[in-house]
Design an enzyme around this catalytic site. Sequence first.
Site, PDB file in Angstrom:
ATOM      1  CG  HIS A 221     -47.285 -53.190 -91.273  1.00 32.22           C
ATOM      2  ND1 HIS A 221     -48.412 -53.362 -90.502  1.00 32.22           N
ATOM      3  CD2 HIS A 221     -46.716 -54.415 -91.376  1.00 32.22           C
ATOM      4  CE1 HIS A 221     -48.524 -54.621 -90.150  1.00 32.22           C
ATOM      5  NE2 HIS A 221     -47.518 -55.286 -90.668  1.00 32.22           N
ATOM      6  CE  LYS A 223     -50.358 -55.716 -94.410  1.00 33.70           C
ATOM      7  NZ  LYS A 223     -49.905 -55.315 -93.074  1.00 33.70           N
ATOM      8  CG  ASP A 228     -60.489 -48.634-113.214  1.00 38.39           C
ATOM      9  OD1 ASP A 228     -59.309 -48.446-113.580  1.00 38.39           O
ATOM     10  OD2 ASP A 228     -61.223 -49.533-113.688  1.00 38.39           O
ATOM     11  CG  HIS A 394     -51.879 -61.175 -89.564  1.00 39.80           C
ATOM     12  ND1 HIS A 394     -51.977 -60.365 -90.682  1.00 39.80           N
ATOM     13  CD2 HIS A 394     -50.645 -60.960 -89.060  1.00 39.80           C
ATOM     14  CE1 HIS A 394     -50.849 -59.700 -90.849  1.00 39.80           C
ATOM     15  NE2 HIS A 394     -50.020 -60.034 -89.876  1.00 39.80           N
ATOM     16  CE  LYS A 396     -52.326 -56.487 -89.292  1.00 43.75           C
ATOM     17  NZ  LYS A 396     -51.523 -57.384 -88.521  1.00 43.75           N
ATOM     18  CG  ASP A 401     -70.133 -48.006 -77.131  1.00 49.66           C
ATOM     19  OD1 ASP A 401     -69.887 -48.780 -76.192  1.00 49.66           O
ATOM     20  OD2 ASP A 401     -69.983 -46.779 -77.059  1.00 49.66           O
TER      21      ASP A 401
END
Length: 475
Positions: A221, A223, A228, A394, A396, A401
């Site tokens: 899952h 990404k 470089d 979507h 996450k 604090d």
Amino acid sequence: MLSLVDALHGLVRAHPTLGAWLLAGWLVYLVGLGLWIVLQKREPAATLAWLISLAALPYVGFVVYYVFGPQRIRRQRLRRGRARARMPETPDSAEAAESRELARLGLATTRLPASTATDVRLLVDGGATYDALLEAIGNAQEHVHLEYYIFEPDRTGTRVRDALIERARAGVAVRLLIDAVGSAKVGHRFLAPLLEAGAEVAWFHPMLSRWRRPWLNMRSHRKIVVIDGRIGFTGGINVTDEEDERLRPDAYRDLHLRLEGDVLASLQQVFIEDWIYATGQRPPSLPRVTFEPGEVSAQVVVSGPDASWEAIHRMHVSAIHGARQRVWLATPYFVPGEAAMMALTSAALAGLDVRLLVPRTSDSRLVTYAARSYFDELLAAGVRIHEYGPRMLHTKALLCDDDIAIIGSANFDHRSFRLNFEVSMLFRDAGIAASLADILHHDMSHAPRVRVDRHRSFLRAKLPEALARLMSPLL
């Protein structure tokens, strides 16, 4: 159906011994499958849910568990371990050894040390993310490494593919690793021009493989993009039109990161490990790019079914327990375990500003019902719950604090914490925390607050939520 049952009853009456054989077969099936499930050593609730469900499905239950049930984690861990052993060791820095509890926890559970970033940009929604990604790819000189759960052959996917083709033709090493389930729509015709240009493409956990159980779970899952060794991207945004608000008014509301600095060494290591695991081949050695120490404390945190520590889960729970003023959590899928629920409710009961931002309607009705089954307990503890809509949230992210921020690919649910391969970024930085607070505050202002006295009918709310709650350990 009744005629089939009657026929079976008639068959048993005509052949009394057949009934005994069927009963014996069912008992052997139940004991064998039960031992298989129990030896997985999963949570008792999940284990009991599987046992009860499959006991009611004689013989067919074996097929269901074989396809959908948890895999042999030890085998996956050994294979991943071999890939990790072929990577050069990452030295422990003095900063990591002297860091605070969260950094030490991350190092102990992932072997990825605390580091720094010289530049961190929070990219809101797909439009800003794809523009930054395409610009970075267009400027690549040595290599472009990409790993995605969803890579669609639509307009967005075609733009990214064509940018990769252009760089591959210019002599840049391009490696694309995509999940076999999340990117199932990608076919040979779409990939052929990329392969002809000299790029390499690999699939993470192909569904069907000889002598191997099908991998419906245990997806990558993650990404990840590293260009470089100097620019990196990670977060929640896949490559799909569904994430580009310029193409679709109902595009997902999401958050991504653009990174520069020494922390990219860890992100690069995660990609290369995944590439070795998926292909069995190690890319040519890449010189490590050195950076001046950055002002942002950053650490890569990974988790997956190849390790038993649930590093991202532990990181979230530990960060919540360590908070002293506020805990703001945004997640599209909220199906917490006992530890996470205890952390959230304890923080709220202790008087902290605890807020939960979830979609009003997610792309899974079952998950939506399951999430809402936890609302009463959260509200009673003093948690403020906001439901974002009409777009699908979507994002996450966790904010604790004024200095702790966790942003990545992991949802706040069992699947992300235990079944999927995930990656998150831990920041200890007041500036990043302030930027994340502004984004979450803006989204909460467009997300009505869930009221304690809200109307909930039995058939349309209470009963579906209760039934979905029973499925929580399996989600």
